[in-house]
Design an enzyme around this catalytic site. Structure first.
Site, PDB file in Angstrom:
ATOM      1  N   CYS A 115       2.466  11.273  11.422  1.00 28.43           N
ATOM      2  CA  CYS A 115       1.536  10.603  10.506  1.00 28.43           C
ATOM      3  C   CYS A 115       0.514   9.720  11.207  1.00 28.43           C
ATOM      4  CB  CYS A 115       2.302   9.824   9.453  1.00 28.43           C
ATOM      5  SG  CYS A 115       3.207   8.383  10.066  1.00 28.43           S
ATOM      6  N   HIS A 170       4.690   4.723   7.110  1.00 22.61           N
ATOM      7  CA  HIS A 170       3.805   5.879   6.984  1.00 22.61           C
ATOM      8  C   HIS A 170       2.381   5.376   7.183  1.00 22.61           C
ATOM      9  CE1 HIS A 170       2.115   9.653   6.002  1.00 22.61           C
ATOM     10  NE2 HIS A 170       1.669   9.310   4.815  1.00 22.61           N
ATOM     11  N   ASP A 227      -5.209  10.823   3.253  1.00 23.27           N
ATOM     12  CA  ASP A 227      -4.027  11.101   4.073  1.00 23.27           C
ATOM     13  C   ASP A 227      -4.008  12.583   4.421  1.00 23.27           C
ATOM     14  OD1 ASP A 227      -1.597  11.189   5.332  1.00 23.27           O
ATOM     15  OD2 ASP A 227      -0.459  10.286   3.691  1.00 23.27           O
ATOM     16  N   ASN A 243       4.568   1.579  -4.478  1.00 25.21           N
ATOM     17  CA  ASN A 243       5.003   0.756  -5.613  1.00 25.21           C
ATOM     18  C   ASN A 243       6.092   1.418  -6.437  1.00 25.21           C
ATOM     19  OD1 ASN A 243       4.734  -1.737  -6.803  1.00 25.21           O
ATOM     20  ND2 ASN A 243       3.146  -1.108  -8.237  1.00 25.21           N
ATOM     21  N   ASP A 280      10.062   2.576  -7.498  1.00 25.15           N
ATOM     22  CA  ASP A 280      11.377   1.943  -7.578  1.00 25.15           C
ATOM     23  C   ASP A 280      12.402   2.862  -6.925  1.00 25.15           C
ATOM     24  OD1 ASP A 280      10.319  -0.192  -8.898  1.00 25.15           O
ATOM     25  OD2 ASP A 280      10.931   0.476 -10.904  1.00 25.15           O
ATOM     26  N   GLU A 310       5.363  -8.509  -5.773  1.00 29.97           N
ATOM     27  CA  GLU A 310       6.604  -7.908  -6.245  1.00 29.97           C
ATOM     28  C   GLU A 310       7.325  -8.851  -7.208  1.00 29.97           C
ATOM     29  OE1 GLU A 310       7.601  -5.021  -5.973  1.00 29.97           O
ATOM     30  OE2 GLU A 310       6.763  -4.112  -4.176  1.00 29.97           O
ATOM     31  N   GLU A 357       3.024  -6.884 -11.941  1.00 29.60           N
ATOM     32  CA  GLU A 357       3.554  -5.726 -11.215  1.00 29.60           C
ATOM     33  C   GLU A 357       4.420  -4.861 -12.119  1.00 29.60           C
ATOM     34  OE1 GLU A 357       6.683  -3.636  -8.844  1.00 29.60           O
ATOM     35  OE2 GLU A 357       6.971  -5.477  -9.996  1.00 29.60           O
TER      36      GLU A 357
END
Length: 749
Positions: A334, A393, A416, A456, A458, A508, A513
């Site tokens: 990467c 990354h 990317d 972002n 979970d 966070e 958020e």
């Protein structure tokens, strides 16, 4: 009679006549005379050759002109009017003057490099002074597809075309100074220029962050210096609790880099070359060999038929090799993909920065969560665990206006080129606006859902229990703040890391958020959370984040409760030797322990001898980390909690001695000293030194360094470029990677 006093209509007819003669004149290989057939060797078609040289329309008293190759064509109008066909002798593109004004002096090419929307100067040398009846047509053509993008300008008659302008700035005898301004939305790329029939050469036209009307305009001079002109920087690696910097040479001005970048854009239509959104997406696509482009990704640990990804410290040799061979370069991961993409974008004039996201989620199911499945010992279950969390990354942000989107999405865009997910038939991601990512507007193009989850998402940890030959999945941990940590890039104007996390997401745990997550998922913010997990009476965390290479593994587990009642707790910790992507290479073992805890906070210590990992370091040609999962179970209630841990290795440094100054074309001596402090021999030793101030990389190799052995050696290199030059000295072996030192040396001429 002076021709300037001729009637307007006669002047118009004469100018038209002279223009029709130009092709005949400049291609003639034998004398041309009025009323006589033209030679077939005059560079004309058979139809044209069968015609006779037309008679001039102005006056019956014009005598028959004779043109001989290499001389001027003169028309004698009676004895009162003398007209000479205008011939261009030379065009000076004022390369030094224009390059300085356009901030392109550093490009290592003989061709002129310009930025669009900005004035540039041409000096035209004629065979005689310019006269009012003359045409001085300046033509610019660009494009790899037919019909080409073409702009025609004439400072005498039509000085505007497609947003371009030309004016005569000065006229002195046979010299004419032209000021040309290209359109702020002009096609970028390689241009051919002609003045009348004179071929004035080839130049490159780039995007222009200095031009307020260009869609890549960047107002800050300091940011332009960093994101366009700086040809060195850093990649940030490791993981959130132990960030390491890797020096990187972008080298966007080096030989062949600009040509390579524009060659890769062959699939775009000519009008698409105006748009930085489409150009950046195309460049992103072509950085990846899976799309027929530059670099081949490889995460197997076997790089015998190429270059191991960790060896690269510069974009330059990769892009130069592809330019020469037109073949994929092997291999990259990467940060290498980000490096060459940042280089290519800066080269064509789009501001760009390499960005590292620590604890980066790879959500294969696109459900905005990362699901990890464990057995009761803490080992991951591969056939169930399709998602992954990378220690880090690296991608690239590019700066531009998004005129293809509603208002409010200009600025930084994620791109990317690492081959992860298919987008519109190719491996690529972006450009995706940071503003859309931050607000959870995942429908905004391109690929915003994927990027949103990377920063972002979970993380859900599931325990898979065997119950009467049937599997039962129990959710034992929900981590809403573990993904997307310490998002980093190089600070503007300084060799330090800048944390840009808040450009990507709200703090966070903040209400904003959680609302963003709810908006992105289309569900209430607590809809996905298991109520038992939310009400867990036990919390678990790990203190350590690094390990001195060769030392035993020590883990300190912290357990927190709401009660002080003594309880028995079973601990199971499974540790792997793995790569930064979480790809397990071997399991080091499972540590199990039952302890009685007292008080509301307790610590449990786990150990594993170094022999479990030290002899496995060279099993693959990658930098390894230790990672794993820890499950804690309260014996009486059966309540379980889980967390993960990652330990990166700390290596002993090596000393480098270099002078602070040097001279171009005079040897510079680098002295290095290295001691193997490990209980194992290091094999395939290689020291190298790289710099944009050097013509080639220099290296020193040795097969083996036994345990406890110290080696001292010297490398001699010869600088070829003046100015402050960064030298990167790097040590690699089969077992130990990513050890480097750097120093800036002032090179004088």
């Amino acid at each position: 009679m002076d021709s300037r006093n001729a009637p307007v209509e006669e002047r118009r007819k004469l100018r038209l006549y002279l223009w029709t003669l130009r092709k005949l004149i400049l291609n003639a290989e034998s004398p041309l005379e009025l009323g006589k057939p033209l030679s077939p060797t005059a560079g004309l078609t058979e139809t044209e050759s069968s015609q006779t040289l037309p008679s001039p329309p102005l006056l019956d008293s014009i005598q028959e002109p004779v043109y001989r190759p290499g001389r001027e064509l003169t028309l004698f109008v009676s004895s009162r009017c003398v007209l000479t066909v205008l011939i261009i002798y030379a065009v000076n593109v004022e390369r030094k003057l224009n390059a300085a004004a356009h901030h392109t002096s550093e490009y290592q090419t003989k061709k002129l490099v310009l930025r669009r929307g900005q004035i540039f100067t041409l000096k035209v040398i004629l065979n005689r002074p310019l006269q009012p009846q003359d045409e001085l047509k300046v033509t610019f053509t660009s494009g790899q597809r037919d019909p080409p993008y073409m702009v025609e300008l004439d400072p005498v008659t039509s000085y505007r075309s497609k947003g371009w302008q030309v004016k005569i700035a000065k006229q002195s005898g046979v010299e004419v100074i032209l000021n040309v301004i290209s359109a702020a939305d002009a096609v970028v790329g390689r241009y051919k220029m002609r003045v009348n029939e004179y071929k004035a050469g080839v130049f490159y036209l780039l995007f222009n962050p200095w031009c307020s009307d260009d869609s890549v305009f960047m107002a800050s001079e300091e940011e332009r210096a960093e994101y366009i002109l700086n040809d060195t920087g850093y990649m940030y690696m490791g993981f959130a609790k132990q960030i390491k910097e890797k020096p990187w040479t972008f080298g966007q001005f080096e030989k062949h880099i600009l040509s390579c970048c524009f060659n890769l854009l062959f699939q775009l239509e000519n009008n698409e070359m105006q748009n930085p959104v489409l150009v950046s997406r195309a460049i992103c696509t072509m950085m990846c060999a899976a799309n027929g482009g530059v670099l081949m990704g490889n995460w197997t640990g076997d790089y015998a038929d190429g270059t191991a990804p960790y060896v690269w410290t510069s974009s330059v040799p990769i892009l130069q090799q592809h330019y020469v061979t037109r073949m994929p370069v092997r291999y990259g991961q990467c940060w290498v993909f980000s490096g060459i993409l940042t280089t290519a974008l800066r080269a064509v004039g789009i501001p760009a920065r390499s960005v590292t996201n620590f604890e980066s989620a790879h959500d294969t199911e696109k459900n905005l969560t990362v699901d990890i499945y464990l057995d009761e010992s803490g080992k991951t279950i591969p056939h169930l665990t399709k998602d992954s969390v990378w220690n880090f990354h690296v991608w690239t942000d590019a700066w531009m206006k998004r005129q293809d989107l509603p208002h409010g999405y200009d600025g930084w865009q994620v791109l990317d080129s690492t081959p992860q997910e298919i987008s519109d038939g190719g491996f690529r991601t972006g450009p995706s606006p940071l503003t859309a990512i931050r607000q959870g507007l995942i429908q905004m193009k391109y690929d915003t859902t994927f990027v949103f989850t990377e920063v972002n998402g979970d993380k859900f940890i599931w325990l898979v229990k065997q119950n009467q030959e049937r599997e039962k999945n129990i959710l034992i941990a929900v981590e809403t703040a573990s993904i997307g940590k310490k998002i980093s890039t190089k600070m503007v104007g300084e060799n330090r890391r800048e944390d840009i996390t808040l450009q990507y997401k709200f703090p966070e745990g903040s209400p904003e958020e959680r609302k963003v997550m709810a908006k992105a998922s289309g569900k209430p913010s607590d809809d996905k959370l298991n109520s038992r997990t939310l009400n867990n009476s036990l919390q678990i965390s790990v203190l350590q984040n690094s390990l001195e290479l060769g030392a035993p593994i020590y883990l300190t587990i912290t357990l927190k409760r709401k009660t002080a009642t003594p309880q028995n707790v079973n601990i199971s910790c499974s540790l792997n030797l793995q790569t930064y992507t979480g790809n397990k290479k071997t399991n080091l073992g499972v540590i199990q322990k039952t302890v009685q805890i007292h008080g509301q906070e307790s610590r449990v210590f786990l150990t594993m001898d170094a022999s479990y990992y030290i002899y496995k370091l060279g099993m693959v040609d990658d930098e390894m980390v230790i990672g794993g999962f820890i499950i804690a179970e309260i014996v009486d209630s059966g309540e379980r909690v889980a967390t993960d841990t990652t330990l990166c290795f700390l290596y002993s440094a090596f000393s480098v001695e270099m002078p602070s100054t040097g001279k171009v074309k005079q040897p510079l001596v680098i002295t290095s000293k290295f001691t193997n402090t490990l209980p194992i021999p290091l094999t395939n030793i290689k020291f190298s030194v790289e710099s944009l101030g050097l013509a080639n990389m220099k290296s020193w190799e040795q097969e083996t360094v036994p345990p406890g052995k110290t080696i001292t050696f010297q490398m001699e290199c010869t600088p070829v470029k003046a100015g402050p030059q960064k030298f990167i000295v790097k040590f690699i072996s089969r077992q130990v990677k990513e050890v480097h030192a750097e120093k800036v040396v002032l090179i004088s001429k």
